[in-house]
Design a protein around this motif. Structure first.
Motif, mmCIF file in Angstrom:
data_model
loop_
_atom_site.group_PDB
_atom_site.id
_atom_site.type_symbol
_atom_site.label_atom_id
_atom_site.label_comp_id
_atom_site.label_asym_id
_atom_site.label_seq_id
_atom_site.Cartn_x
_atom_site.Cartn_y
_atom_site.Cartn_z
ATOM 1 N N GLY A 28 4.950 -7.327 -0.960
ATOM 2 C CA GLY A 28 5.272 -7.042 -2.364
ATOM 3 C C GLY A 28 6.737 -6.660 -2.542
ATOM 4 O O GLY A 28 7.086 -6.032 -3.538
ATOM 5 N N GLY A 29 7.596 -7.030 -1.580
ATOM 6 C CA GLY A 29 9.021 -6.736 -1.689
ATOM 7 C C GLY A 29 9.451 -5.601 -0.761
ATOM 8 O O GLY A 29 8.621 -4.966 -0.126
ATOM 9 N N VAL A 30 10.781 -5.376 -0.684
ATOM 10 C CA VAL A 30 11.316 -4.320 0.183
ATOM 11 C C VAL A 30 11.240 -2.983 -0.551
ATOM 12 O O VAL A 30 11.659 -2.879 -1.711
ATOM 13 N N LYS A 31 10.661 -1.981 0.089
ATOM 14 C CA LYS A 31 10.493 -0.656 -0.515
ATOM 15 C C LYS A 31 11.418 0.341 0.183
ATOM 16 O O LYS A 31 11.466 0.389 1.420
ATOM 17 N N ARG A 32 12.123 1.134 -0.629
ATOM 18 C CA ARG A 32 12.965 2.195 -0.086
ATOM 19 C C ARG A 32 12.131 3.470 -0.009
ATOM 20 O O ARG A 32 11.585 3.914 -1.021
ATOM 21 N N THR A 47 16.849 9.562 7.402
ATOM 22 C CA THR A 47 15.512 9.781 6.860
ATOM 23 C C THR A 47 15.162 8.800 5.739
ATOM 24 O O THR A 47 14.137 8.949 5.088
ATOM 25 N N GLU A 48 16.036 7.818 5.515
ATOM 26 C CA GLU A 48 15.731 6.824 4.486
ATOM 27 C C GLU A 48 15.427 5.506 5.176
ATOM 28 O O GLU A 48 16.171 5.074 6.059
ATOM 29 N N VAL A 49 14.321 4.898 4.776
ATOM 30 C CA VAL A 49 13.847 3.701 5.472
ATOM 31 C C VAL A 49 13.636 2.580 4.462
ATOM 32 O O VAL A 49 13.126 2.822 3.355
ATOM 33 N N LEU A 50 14.033 1.378 4.845
ATOM 34 C CA LEU A 50 13.721 0.202 4.023
ATOM 35 C C LEU A 50 12.556 -0.523 4.682
ATOM 36 O O LEU A 50 12.689 -1.047 5.789
ATOM 37 N N THR A 101 8.762 9.760 -0.191
ATOM 38 C CA THR A 101 8.812 9.301 -1.582
ATOM 39 C C THR A 101 9.029 7.795 -1.586
ATOM 40 O O THR A 101 9.918 7.297 -0.891
ATOM 41 N N VAL A 102 8.209 7.098 -2.360
ATOM 42 C CA VAL A 102 8.369 5.645 -2.427
ATOM 43 C C VAL A 102 8.309 5.182 -3.885
ATOM 44 O O VAL A 102 7.515 5.696 -4.683
ATOM 45 N N CYS A 135 0.862 -1.174 0.000
ATOM 46 C CA CYS A 135 0.000 0.000 0.000
ATOM 47 C C CYS A 135 0.903 1.229 0.000
ATOM 48 O O CYS A 135 1.624 1.467 0.972
ATOM 49 N N GLY A 136 0.892 1.950 -1.094
ATOM 50 C CA GLY A 136 1.782 3.100 -1.254
ATOM 51 C C GLY A 136 1.572 4.166 -0.198
ATOM 52 O O GLY A 136 2.536 4.765 0.301
#
Lengths: 277, 277
Positions: free
Chosen positions: B102-106, B94-97, B121-122, B74-75
């Motif tokens: 549906g996979g790992v999102k940065r 401030t960057e999160v994995l 931002t994703v 879910c975006g």
């Protein structure tokens, strides 16, 4: 800003405890809190303030509708206020005097196994019967029999065979604006299941169908008794829960659930965003 | 049980932090939390668990739809999870994995003046264009031109002149069950305001009109570009807020708001009532 999310028979509120009587409830804040998705979502906001001077009450219920307007009294809300005070031992015992714009209400709380309030009883005042079994000619529906009652606000009650099939959305708005009711009316539908049990649904004036309304349930039970269908004590099964109505000598009381869902803090940045608007 | 109520462009969630990975999300609990009036009310529940072994992620987003079913991704939700972690300094920087089904999102977060996350931002993956400007004969609507795109899930995008008058509720369900889409489809409506600005509304498959959907907004922007109406970077103004879509060489990113409304504790007695059912 701390909050409690609570409901009485599905009529839900954001309670804002304000023991120092300093919280300013703006229309924008009330609307933002009540909006679903982007707020907390609720039918109304209740600021729990100290009882007004000379009222002798334990607290003042400052009730606001979801559109930000002021309301005099809310039977479901006053139970939630009483539960808040009793559960947190902010009053002695289980009987609470809640000051409202519609007068001071005595609320008797009933505790569950956990020692917290599950049910509460509140006097709604005496129903004033206006017209019993009045036939109104409603366009597209033919003659519709209504019993009209004042609980301080106006009600028109319709008896149906099957509550699930009741024409709430079709007939509600038509009756609400019928010439018989120059100031509009709330409309209640009831189906009789026995001398002590009815099912009900409510069309709230200016709102639409709602899960529960304290005065609506009171009017509905009073009409059923006036029509000879039920005794003076009756359970009203509403979509949001059951309410027990007891029509005594000089008062009508409603006993129903008071449920707390969650409690916490409103986010400061969210609040600042609302205030900036 | 602690919770955070958050939303991304009006798509709202109950976040349940679960750092010890021991919270059992039953279907009943998810449904009860998401119900308006008698629960907290939300589109979905997100359990924020530790990243799954070998994922290298900071957290796992265990997403459930309001009906209790599992969702892959879910975006809007993933931005709220990133905000939760960054605001509370549970990750460095401030960057999160964020690990999802549906996979790992940065997720790259952008801080506001208060030092807390306002935007994130994703990457949504590459849109897969299927049919551009396909004319479908829809009963009662004549030929309707759609551009179909897969974002992992199916989308059909319709261009309209006026977004306020777009036949979302009329055409959405008809297109959703059109024979062209044997598994159904999400339907997006867009109106072009400029090369870098469109307005959009979304009919979500099986849900109805929703304020925002990450994949829906991505598909909508991709279709506008494929039809030659907009550049590869476009702001999509949705009813719940603005989202910036950037379609790069090998990824499409969506930048949008992440808002926390409130945080606190679910009431123990309420929770016990849900579990007893």
């Amino acid at each position: 800003m701390t909050f409690v999310k609570a409901h009485g028979a599905g009529n839900d509120f954001v309670l804002l405890p304000d023991p120092d009587d300093k919280l300013e409830l703006t229309r924008d804040l009330v609307r933002a809190l009540c909006r679903p998705h982007v707020g907390l979502g609720a039918d109304g906001v209740i600021r729990i303030a100290p009882g007004r001077e000379g009222s002798g009450a334990d607290a003042f219920m400052d009730y606001r509708n979801g559109d930000g307007s002021v309301a005099e009294m809310c039977g479901n809300g006053v139970r939630c206020v009483a539960k808040y005070l009793v559960d947190r031992r902010l009053v002695d015992g289980t009987e609470v005097l809640v000051d409202t714009r519609g007068g001071v209400k005595r609320v008797r709380c009933i505790l569950g196994d956990t020692g917290r309030v599950e049910l509460a009883t509140v006097g709604m005042g005496e129903p004033v019967p206006l017209k019993v079994d009045l036939a109104l000619d409603v366009e597209g529906h033919g003659p519709v029999h209504v019993t009209t009652i004042s609980m301080g606000n106006p009600h028109a009650v319709v008896v149906v065979d099957d509550i699930d099939d009741a024409p709430v959305a079709a007939l509600g708005p038509l009756l609400q604006r019928d010439p018989e009711f120059p100031e509009g009316t709330n409309v209640e539908f009831l189906a009789v299941l026995g001398r002590d049990l009815v099912r009900g649904r409510i069309w709230e004036r200016g709102v639409g169908e709602t899960l529960a309304s304290g005065t609506g349930v009171a009017a509905l039970a009073a009409a059923a008794h006036l029509l000879g269908l039920t005794d003076r004590t009756v359970t009203v099964a509403m979509p949001g829960g059951d309410l027990l109505v007891e029509w005594g000598e000089d008062d009508l009381t409603v006993t129903g659930p008071a449920v707390e869902v969650a409690a916490g803090d409103i986010d400061g940045a969210w609040l600042a965003g609302v205030m900036r608007r």
